[in-house]
Design a protein around this motif. Sequence first.
Motif, PDB file in Angstrom:
ATOM      1  N   GLU A  86     -36.934  29.635  13.001  1.00 52.30           N
ATOM      2  CA  GLU A  86     -36.483  28.423  12.305  1.00 52.30           C
ATOM      3  C   GLU A  86     -35.164  27.920  12.900  1.00 52.30           C
ATOM      4  OE1 GLU A  86     -37.025  25.371   9.624  1.00 52.30           O
ATOM      5  OE2 GLU A  86     -38.403  27.047   9.876  1.00 52.30           O
ATOM      6  N   GLN A  87     -34.381  28.824  13.467  1.00 47.09           N
ATOM      7  CA  GLN A  87     -33.103  28.475  14.095  1.00 47.09           C
ATOM      8  C   GLN A  87     -33.289  27.521  15.271  1.00 47.09           C
ATOM      9  OE1 GLN A  87     -31.110  31.951  15.615  1.00 47.09           O
ATOM     10  NE2 GLN A  87     -29.517  30.784  16.627  1.00 47.09           N
ATOM     11  N   SER A  88     -34.463  27.506  15.885  1.00 45.38           N
ATOM     12  CA  SER A  88     -34.693  26.680  17.070  1.00 45.38           C
ATOM     13  C   SER A  88     -35.212  25.280  16.752  1.00 45.38           C
ATOM     14  CB  SER A  88     -35.668  27.390  18.010  1.00 45.38           C
ATOM     15  OG  SER A  88     -36.923  27.552  17.390  1.00 45.38           O
ATOM     16  N   VAL A  89     -35.444  24.967  15.502  1.00 43.64           N
ATOM     17  CA  VAL A  89     -36.036  23.673  15.152  1.00 43.64           C
ATOM     18  C   VAL A  89     -35.116  22.509  15.535  1.00 43.64           C
ATOM     19  CG1 VAL A  89     -36.862  22.224  13.250  1.00 43.64           C
ATOM     20  CG2 VAL A  89     -37.515  24.619  13.365  1.00 43.64           C
ATOM     21  N   ASP A  90     -33.840  22.589  15.206  1.00 41.22           N
ATOM     22  CA  ASP A  90     -32.927  21.478  15.521  1.00 41.22           C
ATOM     23  C   ASP A  90     -32.820  21.222  17.025  1.00 41.22           C
ATOM     24  OD1 ASP A  90     -32.416  20.770  12.872  1.00 41.22           O
ATOM     25  OD2 ASP A  90     -30.759  22.198  12.701  1.00 41.22           O
ATOM     26  N   PRO A  91     -32.648  22.261  17.867  1.00 42.56           N
ATOM     27  CA  PRO A  91     -32.629  21.986  19.309  1.00 42.56           C
ATOM     28  C   PRO A  91     -33.957  21.420  19.822  1.00 42.56           C
ATOM     29  CG  PRO A  91     -31.722  24.166  18.870  1.00 42.56           C
ATOM     30  CD  PRO A  91     -32.277  23.645  17.590  1.00 42.56           C
ATOM     31  N   LEU A  92     -35.068  21.850  19.237  1.00 39.99           N
ATOM     32  CA  LEU A  92     -36.369  21.308  19.655  1.00 39.99           C
ATOM     33  C   LEU A  92     -36.510  19.848  19.234  1.00 39.99           C
ATOM     34  CD1 LEU A  92     -38.616  24.401  18.901  1.00 39.99           C
ATOM     35  CD2 LEU A  92     -38.220  23.371  21.152  1.00 39.99           C
ATOM     36  N   ILE A  93     -35.994  19.512  18.069  1.00 40.88           N
ATOM     37  CA  ILE A  93     -36.019  18.111  17.633  1.00 40.88           C
ATOM     38  C   ILE A  93     -35.213  17.259  18.609  1.00 40.88           C
ATOM     39  CG2 ILE A  93     -35.189  16.526  15.844  1.00 40.88           C
ATOM     40  CD1 ILE A  93     -36.042  18.643  13.776  1.00 40.88           C
ATOM     41  N   ALA A  94     -34.073  17.774  19.039  1.00 40.02           N
ATOM     42  CA  ALA A  94     -33.263  17.044  20.020  1.00 40.02           C
ATOM     43  C   ALA A  94     -34.021  16.881  21.337  1.00 40.02           C
ATOM     44  CB  ALA A  94     -31.940  17.763  20.251  1.00 40.02           C
ATOM     45  N   ALA A  95     -34.850  17.863  21.685  1.00 35.89           N
ATOM     46  CA  ALA A  95     -35.622  17.801  22.934  1.00 35.89           C
ATOM     47  C   ALA A  95     -36.717  16.736  22.885  1.00 35.89           C
ATOM     48  CB  ALA A  95     -36.225  19.163  23.249  1.00 35.89           C
ATOM     49  N   LEU A  96     -37.015  16.226  21.713  1.00 36.19           N
ATOM     50  CA  LEU A  96     -38.024  15.161  21.610  1.00 36.19           C
ATOM     51  C   LEU A  96     -37.534  13.866  22.239  1.00 36.19           C
ATOM     52  CD1 LEU A  96     -39.427  15.706  18.010  1.00 36.19           C
ATOM     53  CD2 LEU A  96     -40.295  16.563  20.187  1.00 36.19           C
ATOM     54  N   ARG A  97     -36.244  13.788  22.543  1.00 36.73           N
ATOM     55  CA  ARG A  97     -35.679  12.614  23.213  1.00 36.73           C
ATOM     56  C   ARG A  97     -35.522  12.851  24.717  1.00 36.73           C
ATOM     57  NH1 ARG A  97     -32.816  13.184  18.436  1.00 36.73           N
ATOM     58  NH2 ARG A  97     -31.086  14.205  19.482  1.00 36.73           N
ATOM     59  N   ASP A  98     -36.088  13.926  25.234  1.00 35.46           N
ATOM     60  CA  ASP A  98     -35.967  14.257  26.654  1.00 35.46           C
ATOM     61  C   ASP A  98     -36.639  13.174  27.495  1.00 35.46           C
ATOM     62  OD1 ASP A  98     -35.339  17.073  28.247  1.00 35.46           O
ATOM     63  OD2 ASP A  98     -36.788  15.801  29.286  1.00 35.46           O
ATOM     64  N   SER A  99     -36.123  12.968  28.695  1.00 38.93           N
ATOM     65  CA  SER A  99     -36.689  11.946  29.581  1.00 38.93           C
ATOM     66  C   SER A  99     -38.031  12.378  30.171  1.00 38.93           C
ATOM     67  CB  SER A  99     -35.706  11.637  30.710  1.00 38.93           C
ATOM     68  OG  SER A  99     -35.453  12.814  31.463  1.00 38.93           O
ATOM     69  N   ASP A 100     -38.310  13.667  30.205  1.00 38.57           N
ATOM     70  CA  ASP A 100     -39.549  14.188  30.791  1.00 38.57           C
ATOM     71  C   ASP A 100     -40.613  14.343  29.699  1.00 38.57           C
ATOM     72  OD1 ASP A 100     -40.468  15.920  33.445  1.00 38.57           O
ATOM     73  OD2 ASP A 100     -41.376  16.610  31.578  1.00 38.57           O
ATOM     74  N   GLN A 101     -41.765  13.719  29.898  1.00 35.56           N
ATOM     75  CA  GLN A 101     -42.813  13.768  28.881  1.00 35.56           C
ATOM     76  C   GLN A 101     -43.363  15.167  28.674  1.00 35.56           C
ATOM     77  OE1 GLN A 101     -45.645  11.034  30.520  1.00 35.56           O
ATOM     78  NE2 GLN A 101     -46.877  12.645  31.423  1.00 35.56           N
ATOM     79  N   GLU A 102     -43.386  15.998  29.718  1.00 34.45           N
ATOM     80  CA  GLU A 102     -43.888  17.363  29.569  1.00 34.45           C
ATOM     81  C   GLU A 102     -42.948  18.194  28.696  1.00 34.45           C
ATOM     82  OE1 GLU A 102     -46.887  18.426  30.501  1.00 34.45           O
ATOM     83  OE2 GLU A 102     -47.248  16.387  31.227  1.00 34.45           O
ATOM     84  N   VAL A 103     -41.670  17.959  28.799  1.00 35.10           N
ATOM     85  CA  VAL A 103     -40.698  18.651  27.938  1.00 35.10           C
ATOM     86  C   VAL A 103     -40.906  18.211  26.499  1.00 35.10           C
ATOM     87  CG1 VAL A 103     -38.244  18.961  27.421  1.00 35.10           C
ATOM     88  CG2 VAL A 103     -39.016  18.932  29.800  1.00 35.10           C
ATOM     89  N   ARG A 104     -41.107  16.908  26.285  1.00 29.86           N
ATOM     90  CA  ARG A 104     -41.345  16.410  24.927  1.00 29.86           C
ATOM     91  C   ARG A 104     -42.618  17.025  24.337  1.00 29.86           C
ATOM     92  NH1 ARG A 104     -40.199  11.457  27.478  1.00 29.86           N
ATOM     93  NH2 ARG A 104     -42.292  10.637  27.064  1.00 29.86           N
ATOM     94  N   LYS A 105     -43.669  17.079  25.134  1.00 33.74           N
ATOM     95  CA  LYS A 105     -44.927  17.677  24.651  1.00 33.74           C
ATOM     96  C   LYS A 105     -44.745  19.147  24.306  1.00 33.74           C
ATOM     97  CE  LYS A 105     -48.387  17.223  27.326  1.00 33.74           C
ATOM     98  NZ  LYS A 105     -49.367  16.941  28.386  1.00 33.74           N
ATOM     99  N   GLN A 106     -44.030  19.879  25.149  1.00 36.20           N
ATOM    100  CA  GLN A 106     -43.827  21.302  24.909  1.00 36.20           C
ATOM    101  C   GLN A 106     -42.965  21.526  23.669  1.00 36.20           C
ATOM    102  OE1 GLN A 106     -45.496  23.444  27.213  1.00 36.20           O
ATOM    103  NE2 GLN A 106     -45.263  24.711  25.420  1.00 36.20           N
ATOM    104  N   ALA A 107     -41.960  20.675  23.472  1.00 36.90           N
ATOM    105  CA  ALA A 107     -41.118  20.780  22.275  1.00 36.90           C
ATOM    106  C   ALA A 107     -41.945  20.497  21.018  1.00 36.90           C
ATOM    107  CB  ALA A 107     -39.935  19.817  22.371  1.00 36.90           C
ATOM    108  N   ILE A 108     -42.821  19.522  21.092  1.00 38.26           N
ATOM    109  CA  ILE A 108     -43.686  19.209  19.947  1.00 38.26           C
ATOM    110  C   ILE A 108     -44.617  20.378  19.659  1.00 38.26           C
ATOM    111  CG2 ILE A 108     -45.614  17.745  19.213  1.00 38.26           C
ATOM    112  CD1 ILE A 108     -44.136  15.418  20.640  1.00 38.26           C
ATOM    113  N   TRP A 109     -45.183  20.965  20.712  1.00 38.50           N
ATOM    114  CA  TRP A 109     -46.052  22.136  20.536  1.00 38.50           C
ATOM    115  C   TRP A 109     -45.293  23.253  19.823  1.00 38.50           C
ATOM    116  CZ3 TRP A 109     -45.354  27.038  22.595  1.00 38.50           C
ATOM    117  CH2 TRP A 109     -46.409  27.933  22.410  1.00 38.50           C
TER     118      TRP A 109
END
Length: 142
Positions: free
Chosen positions: A60-83
Amino acid sequence: MSTSAKILAALVLASTFVCSRADAQTVPAATVTALADALKDSDADVRRQAAWALGRIRSEQSVDPLIAALRDSDQEVRKQAIWAIGRIRSPKAVDALTAALKDSNIEVRRSAAQALAQIYGNGGGNPNPNPNPNPNPRPRPF
């Protein structure tokens, strides 16, 4: 050893650790913090692998950094963060995933819909449990 090499080593260690443990919540907080920091690396592959590892850990500690990664410029990073968010199933990510439904990439939008289904307990299957498209059917007159 370069920063990227250290991060990749931490990813390998974390994924090995997670695969060998039944309870992912026992991962040290320092590992989660290092992986969350890796989401800001200049290399998109490192960011993607960090998101993958955080999803495997399911902290659960990683949710906030993953939410921030949803704004990444790379679509593969965004997809992986969503996963990863979908695997964690944190309700606090719902607003960010809903916003991701408007992403410019269709695969990112599809991943966001699947993650929302996982959070709401449907697991990404049929979002409409009622197979009848008309909830109030009327008999035909003939």
